[in-house]
Design a protein around this motif. Structure first.
Motif, PDB file in Angstrom:
ATOM      1  N   ALA B  49     -29.773  73.621  -6.560  1.00 47.88           N
ATOM      2  CA  ALA B  49     -29.632  72.507  -5.615  1.00 47.88           C
ATOM      3  C   ALA B  49     -28.346  72.627  -4.798  1.00 47.88           C
ATOM      4  CB  ALA B  49     -29.665  71.190  -6.372  1.00 47.88           C
ATOM      5  N   GLY B  50     -27.402  73.442  -5.294  1.00 45.90           N
ATOM      6  CA  GLY B  50     -26.176  73.649  -4.510  1.00 45.90           C
ATOM      7  C   GLY B  50     -24.968  72.929  -5.070  1.00 45.90           C
ATOM      8  N   LYS B  51     -24.950  72.738  -6.399  1.00 43.88           N
ATOM      9  CA  LYS B  51     -23.792  72.035  -7.001  1.00 43.88           C
ATOM     10  C   LYS B  51     -22.498  72.833  -6.784  1.00 43.88           C
ATOM     11  CE  LYS B  51     -25.614  72.056 -11.158  1.00 43.88           C
ATOM     12  NZ  LYS B  51     -26.956  72.609 -10.966  1.00 43.88           N
ATOM     13  N   SER B  52     -22.572  74.135  -7.104  1.00 50.53           N
ATOM     14  CA  SER B  52     -21.374  74.969  -6.932  1.00 50.53           C
ATOM     15  C   SER B  52     -20.973  75.028  -5.460  1.00 50.53           C
ATOM     16  CB  SER B  52     -21.639  76.392  -7.434  1.00 50.53           C
ATOM     17  OG  SER B  52     -21.898  76.378  -8.812  1.00 50.53           O
ATOM     18  N   THR B  53     -21.997  75.063  -4.588  1.00 53.69           N
ATOM     19  CA  THR B  53     -21.717  75.093  -3.152  1.00 53.69           C
ATOM     20  C   THR B  53     -20.997  73.821  -2.727  1.00 53.69           C
ATOM     21  OG1 THR B  53     -23.657  76.469  -2.791  1.00 53.69           O
ATOM     22  CG2 THR B  53     -22.778  75.317  -0.875  1.00 53.69           C
ATOM     23  N   ALA B  54     -21.447  72.695  -3.302  1.00 55.82           N
ATOM     24  CA  ALA B  54     -20.794  71.432  -2.965  1.00 55.82           C
ATOM     25  C   ALA B  54     -19.328  71.454  -3.379  1.00 55.82           C
ATOM     26  CB  ALA B  54     -21.533  70.273  -3.651  1.00 55.82           C
ATOM     27  N   LEU B  55     -19.059  72.028  -4.562  1.00 46.90           N
ATOM     28  CA  LEU B  55     -17.657  72.141  -4.992  1.00 46.90           C
ATOM     29  C   LEU B  55     -16.868  73.031  -4.025  1.00 46.90           C
ATOM     30  CD1 LEU B  55     -17.746  72.516  -8.898  1.00 46.90           C
ATOM     31  CD2 LEU B  55     -17.171  70.509  -7.540  1.00 46.90           C
ATOM     32  N   GLY B  56     -17.511  74.134  -3.614  1.00 47.40           N
ATOM     33  CA  GLY B  56     -16.875  75.036  -2.655  1.00 47.40           C
ATOM     34  C   GLY B  56     -16.557  74.326  -1.348  1.00 47.40           C
ATOM     35  N   LEU B  57     -17.475  73.428  -0.941  1.00 50.02           N
ATOM     36  CA  LEU B  57     -17.238  72.638   0.281  1.00 50.02           C
ATOM     37  C   LEU B  57     -16.026  71.733   0.102  1.00 50.02           C
ATOM     38  CD1 LEU B  57     -20.881  71.584   1.303  1.00 50.02           C
ATOM     39  CD2 LEU B  57     -19.285  72.974   2.666  1.00 50.02           C
ATOM     40  N   ILE B  58     -15.991  71.038  -1.062  1.00 48.38           N
ATOM     41  CA  ILE B  58     -14.849  70.146  -1.314  1.00 48.38           C
ATOM     42  C   ILE B  58     -13.551  70.956  -1.309  1.00 48.38           C
ATOM     43  CG2 ILE B  58     -13.783  68.573  -2.991  1.00 48.38           C
ATOM     44  CD1 ILE B  58     -16.683  68.027  -4.042  1.00 48.38           C
ATOM     45  N   ALA B  59     -13.640  72.172  -1.903  1.00 54.77           N
ATOM     46  CA  ALA B  59     -12.442  73.014  -2.020  1.00 54.77           C
ATOM     47  C   ALA B  59     -12.010  73.597  -0.681  1.00 54.77           C
ATOM     48  CB  ALA B  59     -12.711  74.148  -3.006  1.00 54.77           C
ATOM     49  N   GLY B  60     -12.856  73.433   0.343  1.00 52.92           N
ATOM     50  CA  GLY B  60     -12.499  73.992   1.650  1.00 52.92           C
ATOM     51  C   GLY B  60     -12.582  75.504   1.662  1.00 52.92           C
ATOM     52  N   ALA B  61     -13.395  76.054   0.743  1.00 52.45           N
ATOM     53  CA  ALA B  61     -13.460  77.513   0.609  1.00 52.45           C
ATOM     54  C   ALA B  61     -14.672  78.101   1.316  1.00 52.45           C
ATOM     55  CB  ALA B  61     -13.500  77.890  -0.870  1.00 52.45           C
ATOM     56  N   LEU B  62     -15.473  77.249   1.952  1.00 51.60           N
ATOM     57  CA  LEU B  62     -16.691  77.748   2.599  1.00 51.60           C
ATOM     58  C   LEU B  62     -16.665  77.413   4.088  1.00 51.60           C
ATOM     59  CD1 LEU B  62     -19.313  76.579  -0.077  1.00 51.60           C
ATOM     60  CD2 LEU B  62     -18.289  78.847   0.174  1.00 51.60           C
ATOM     61  N   PRO B  63     -17.299  78.251   4.896  1.00 53.65           N
ATOM     62  CA  PRO B  63     -17.392  77.940   6.332  1.00 53.65           C
ATOM     63  C   PRO B  63     -18.415  76.820   6.526  1.00 53.65           C
ATOM     64  CG  PRO B  63     -18.585  79.966   5.812  1.00 53.65           C
ATOM     65  CD  PRO B  63     -17.968  79.522   4.529  1.00 53.65           C
ATOM     66  N   VAL B  64     -17.990  75.719   7.149  1.00 52.03           N
ATOM     67  CA  VAL B  64     -18.876  74.550   7.233  1.00 52.03           C
ATOM     68  C   VAL B  64     -19.729  74.586   8.500  1.00 52.03           C
ATOM     69  CG1 VAL B  64     -17.358  73.116   5.854  1.00 52.03           C
ATOM     70  CG2 VAL B  64     -17.092  73.139   8.339  1.00 52.03           C
ATOM     71  N   ALA B  65     -20.904  73.936   8.382  1.00 50.95           N
ATOM     72  CA  ALA B  65     -21.792  73.811   9.542  1.00 50.95           C
ATOM     73  C   ALA B  65     -21.321  72.633  10.386  1.00 50.95           C
ATOM     74  CB  ALA B  65     -23.228  73.580   9.064  1.00 50.95           C
ATOM     75  N   ALA B  66     -21.704  72.664  11.644  1.00 45.34           N
ATOM     76  CA  ALA B  66     -21.285  71.587  12.547  1.00 45.34           C
ATOM     77  C   ALA B  66     -22.219  70.383  12.374  1.00 45.34           C
ATOM     78  CB  ALA B  66     -21.315  72.088  13.984  1.00 45.34           C
ATOM     79  N   PHE B  67     -21.695  69.307  11.773  1.00 46.58           N
ATOM     80  CA  PHE B  67     -22.433  68.046  11.654  1.00 46.58           C
ATOM     81  C   PHE B  67     -21.653  66.956  12.371  1.00 46.58           C
ATOM     82  CE2 PHE B  67     -24.122  70.017   7.649  1.00 46.58           C
ATOM     83  CZ  PHE B  67     -25.471  70.004   8.020  1.00 46.58           C
ATOM     84  N   PRO B  68     -22.348  65.915  12.819  1.00 51.75           N
ATOM     85  CA  PRO B  68     -21.615  64.821  13.478  1.00 51.75           C
ATOM     86  C   PRO B  68     -20.799  64.036  12.450  1.00 51.75           C
ATOM     87  CG  PRO B  68     -23.970  64.304  13.325  1.00 51.75           C
ATOM     88  CD  PRO B  68     -23.813  65.718  12.870  1.00 51.75           C
ATOM     89  N   ASP B  69     -19.686  63.526  12.894  1.00 51.97           N
ATOM     90  CA  ASP B  69     -18.833  62.632  12.094  1.00 51.97           C
ATOM     91  C   ASP B  69     -18.384  63.248  10.771  1.00 51.97           C
ATOM     92  OD1 ASP B  69     -19.220  60.676  14.085  1.00 51.97           O
ATOM     93  OD2 ASP B  69     -21.117  60.069  13.122  1.00 51.97           O
ATOM     94  N   THR B  70     -18.098  64.545  10.797  1.00 47.21           N
ATOM     95  CA  THR B  70     -17.597  65.194   9.575  1.00 47.21           C
ATOM     96  C   THR B  70     -16.173  64.714   9.297  1.00 47.21           C
ATOM     97  OG1 THR B  70     -18.978  67.145   9.822  1.00 47.21           O
ATOM     98  CG2 THR B  70     -16.963  67.406   8.542  1.00 47.21           C
ATOM     99  N   ARG B  71     -15.932  64.414   8.029  1.00 45.53           N
ATOM    100  CA  ARG B  71     -14.567  64.059   7.613  1.00 45.53           C
ATOM    101  C   ARG B  71     -14.306  64.766   6.293  1.00 45.53           C
ATOM    102  NH1 ARG B  71     -12.703  58.153   5.537  1.00 45.53           N
ATOM    103  NH2 ARG B  71     -10.506  58.652   5.154  1.00 45.53           N
ATOM    104  N   HIS B  72     -13.153  65.342   6.170  1.00 43.02           N
ATOM    105  CA  HIS B  72     -12.832  66.097   4.950  1.00 43.02           C
ATOM    106  C   HIS B  72     -11.342  65.963   4.700  1.00 43.02           C
ATOM    107  CE1 HIS B  72     -13.009  70.223   2.631  1.00 43.02           C
ATOM    108  NE2 HIS B  72     -12.746  69.201   1.837  1.00 43.02           N
ATOM    109  N   GLU B  73     -10.996  65.158   3.697  1.00 45.05           N
ATOM    110  CA  GLU B  73      -9.574  64.962   3.379  1.00 45.05           C
ATOM    111  C   GLU B  73      -9.346  65.188   1.886  1.00 45.05           C
ATOM    112  OE1 GLU B  73      -8.720  61.474   6.690  1.00 45.05           O
ATOM    113  OE2 GLU B  73      -8.083  61.147   4.601  1.00 45.05           O
ATOM    114  N   ILE B  74      -8.314  65.932   1.594  1.00 46.59           N
ATOM    115  CA  ILE B  74      -7.893  66.147   0.204  1.00 46.59           C
ATOM    116  C   ILE B  74      -6.449  65.667   0.090  1.00 46.59           C
ATOM    117  CG2 ILE B  74      -7.438  67.853  -1.616  1.00 46.59           C
ATOM    118  CD1 ILE B  74     -10.414  67.625  -1.016  1.00 46.59           C
ATOM    119  N   ALA B  75      -6.223  64.715  -0.791  1.00 48.08           N
ATOM    120  CA  ALA B  75      -4.873  64.178  -1.023  1.00 48.08           C
ATOM    121  C   ALA B  75      -4.193  63.802   0.291  1.00 48.08           C
ATOM    122  CB  ALA B  75      -4.032  65.168  -1.810  1.00 48.08           C
TER     123      ALA B  75
END
Lengths: 396, 246
Positions: B49-75
């Motif tokens: 289902a992409g659990k590890s991929t989701a973690l990779g996304l949170i970690a900022g370690a993967l190239p992200v796709a262009a979606f509207p209203d993307t927000r990504h903040e860590i600390a």
């Protein structure tokens, strides 16, 4: 901050020591024979051919036949850039002393050639001759058991009305010309002493009592001892003499050949070295690139752990440098016994070796190796830059 | 490297519409994920289902796709393609326990644990490190290389490595998958306990969290959306409270 990549780079080499050893062995395989060839080039060309080239006799230009060379002729030659040394000679063939005797050893040598010398004589490495002070050749020194500091008795004979008449003169030996410079018996003496000898033989007004008194210089000399400044100057100088109507020939016809031989050998060695270094560079490049491939996941982990690119990229560079520098040192240590063996087999003149490696050669090899190491790491550095953090997430 | 201490007063993780095209026509998306310090959420979904991929996304370690209203903040740090990794993924901001337990083979256990803090140029808290190593049962193996450790021990080294910097968020990718069942509960309890001590928010990706320490931890919603021939595997905590572990 650069301490961490350096530490990691060296730790990896230590951990993967077998691969590192293979790499160093491969380097020694290329560099070893190359350094041996370099040592041979140094020994054979630098020392042996070099000795032939440096031998001043090879720069001597011999006058053919007798001439009449005045003071202006010698003054003009003396200021030429292509002239290394010139001194007048009284005859076209060497004058001889009837005998030279060493009173101390009670030894006597007959018919000893007398060679005019002066300050700057390339055959003499020391204080120049002066009236009453001479250099003698090694052969004469052996025959008379004489050396520097000894006094010899020179005997010049002539016949007057069927009566034999001898003149004597004490000569202080101030140096011995080595056998490799002048192999035969000879006395190198000052021009005034030589003129005195000629006067005693030619001029009846000179007596055994007064013959050594200074006399006026002759209007002209029959010959000269002339040395070009370098081998390259011989052709030019001979042409100049020819223009003046003085026939001459170089003592060593093949000296110029030696010069071009040395030049060509240098070019040949440089070409071989360049080819070998290029081959090594390519092998090194591929090897380092392979190391990055094997450590891809770890490089990805470093990136994941926020190690900056420049630090990650430093790792293959440091490894490359370490391998090459250790490889060069190991190669030098490995080939030393070979050089010793080669020199033992081809026993040559004492103080000269067939194979010779200088500290400068090793230093240059290290510097060249370092340049090779850094440039060979470029491919690996590019590869490291392209490893991103996601690889460590996805690798199986 | 960002030298300022991580902001833990607000959400340590704040994500909207962050996704990646994992395979042609298959996207893994985090629709919404908010976590405060000390909170825990589990990404629990079927394999693939992409659990590890989701973690990779949170970690900022993967190239992200262009979606509207993307927000990504860590600390408190906005993560974009241009943000230096050290600004949001340093050891005091993010700890990541990889499913693969990748360790540096030529460093000792202790050096592996210290590595992220050393790379960040920060001081190792020796007391905290000692506590982590002992708690993980690794006290006798500090000098050992990864090759001399069992898979389970390597997994525990990974956890200690992730926690040494007291990260604002701890990402765990199947952290007990390699452990024998008898040890799973113990190590999970340790992770929960140590993460609480470190004050870290925790995101756990696991397919075996139905029992054990995380059995009652809130799950992120997961759904598959098929739209215009594309398939979206979507994780979201919308309307869900995360567990306050501490």
């Amino acid at each position: 901050m650069m301490r961490i990549p350096v530490t990691l780079a060296l730790r990896e080499l230590r951990h993967d020591w077998q691969a590192a050893l293979c790499f160093i062995a491969a380097l020694a395989g290329v560099l070893g024979p190359l350094l041996i060839v370099l040592a041979l080039k140094n020994g054979v060309i630098g020392t042996m051919v070099g000795r032939l080239i440096e031998d001043p006799s090879n720069r001597e230009i011999l006058a053919i036949g007798a001439g009449a060379h005045d003071a202006a002729f010698f003054a003009a030659l003396g200021v030429r850039q292509d002239v290394g040394f010139v001194v007048p000679a009284t005859r076209s063939i060497n004058t001889s002393a009837n005998a030279v005797r060493n009173e101390a050893s009670r030894k006597l040598e007959r018919a000893v050639p007398l060679i005019p010398s002066a300050a700057g004589d390339p055959l003499i490495s020391g204080a120049p001759v002066a009236p009453g002070q001479v250099w003698i050749s090694d052969a004469l020194a052996q025959d008379l058991s004489a050396g520097a500091g000894d006094t010899l008795d020179m005997i010049i004979g002539r016949e007057v009305d069927g009566q034999r008449e001898n003149a004597r003169r004490d000569l202080q030996v101030i140096g011995v010309v080595p056998a490799e410079i002048w192999p035969r018996a000879a006395v190198f003496l000052s021009v005034p002493d030589l003129l005195a000898v000629e006067r005693f033989r030619d001029d009846l007004s000179a007596t055994p009592a007064n013959w050594t008194e200074p006399v006026a210089e002759p209007e002209s000399y029959a010959s000269f001892r002339l040395y070009a400044r370098s081998l390259d100057d011989i052709g030019n100088l001979a042409a100049h003499l020819s223009d003046l109507g003085v026939q001459s020939r170089p003592r060593a016809e093949n000296a110029a050949l030696l010069l071009s031989f040395r030049r060509n050998l240098n070019i040949l060695f440089t070409a071989i070295a360049a080819l070998a270094m290029f081959g090594f560079w390519a092998a090194m490049s591929a090897n380092l690139r392979g190391m990055v491939e094997r450590q891809r996941v770890i490089f990805s982990l470093y990136s994941m752990l926020t190690m900056p690119d420049r630090q990650r990229c430093l790792i293959p560079v440091v490894q490359s440098l370490a391998l090459v520098l250790v490889g060069v040192m190991a190669t030098v240590i490995l080939i030393l016994p070979f050089l010793v063996a080669i020199n033992a087999v081809f026993d040559s003149v004492p103080g000269e070796s067939v194979a010779r490696l200088y500290a400068g050669d090793i230093l240059a090899t290290l510097v060249l190796g370092a340049v090779t190491a850094v440039t060979a790491a470029v491919w690996a550095v590019v590869a490291v830059r392209n490893v991103d953090p996601q690889e460590v997430l996805t690798h199986a | 490297m960002s030298s300022a201490a991580p902001d833990r007063s607000h959400n340590v993780v704040a994500i909207r519409n962050l996704g990646i095209e994992r395979a042609p026509g298959f996207f893994v998306v985090i629709e919404e994920l908010d976590l405060h310090a000390g909170e825990t959420i589990v990404l629990d979904a079927v394999s693939g289902a992409g659990k590890s991929t989701a973690l990779g996304l949170i970690a900022g370690a993967l190239p992200v796709a262009a979606f509207p209203d993307t927000r990504h903040e860590i600390a408190g740090v906005a993560v974009t393609g241009d943000t230096p990794r050290a600004d949001y993924a340093g050891p005091d901001r993010m700890g990541f326990v990889l499913q693969t337990n990748t360790l540096v083979p030529y460093l000792s256990l202790q050096e592996n644990i210290e590595l992220p803090v050393r790379v960040a140029g920060q001081q190792v808290d020796a007391e905290w490190q000692d506590h982590l190593i002992r708690a993980m049962g690794l006290g006798d193996f500090r000098a050992r290389k990864p090759g001399q450790l069992s898979v389970g021990q390597r997994q525990r080294v990974s956890v200690a490595r992730a926690l040494l910097g007291r990260p604002a968020v701890l990402l765990l990718d199947e952290p007990v998958s390699a452990l024998d069942p008898a040890n799973v509960a113990e190590v999970e309890a340790l992770i929960v306990h140590l993460a609480a001590e470190a004050g870290s928010a925790v995101v756990l990706a696991s397919h075996q969290a139905q029992s054990g320490e995380f059995a009652h931890t809130p799950r992120a919603d997961h759904r598959i959306l098929n739209h215009q021939g594309q398939s979206y595997s979507i994780f979201s905590t919308k309307g869900r409270a995360a567990a306050r572990v501490a």
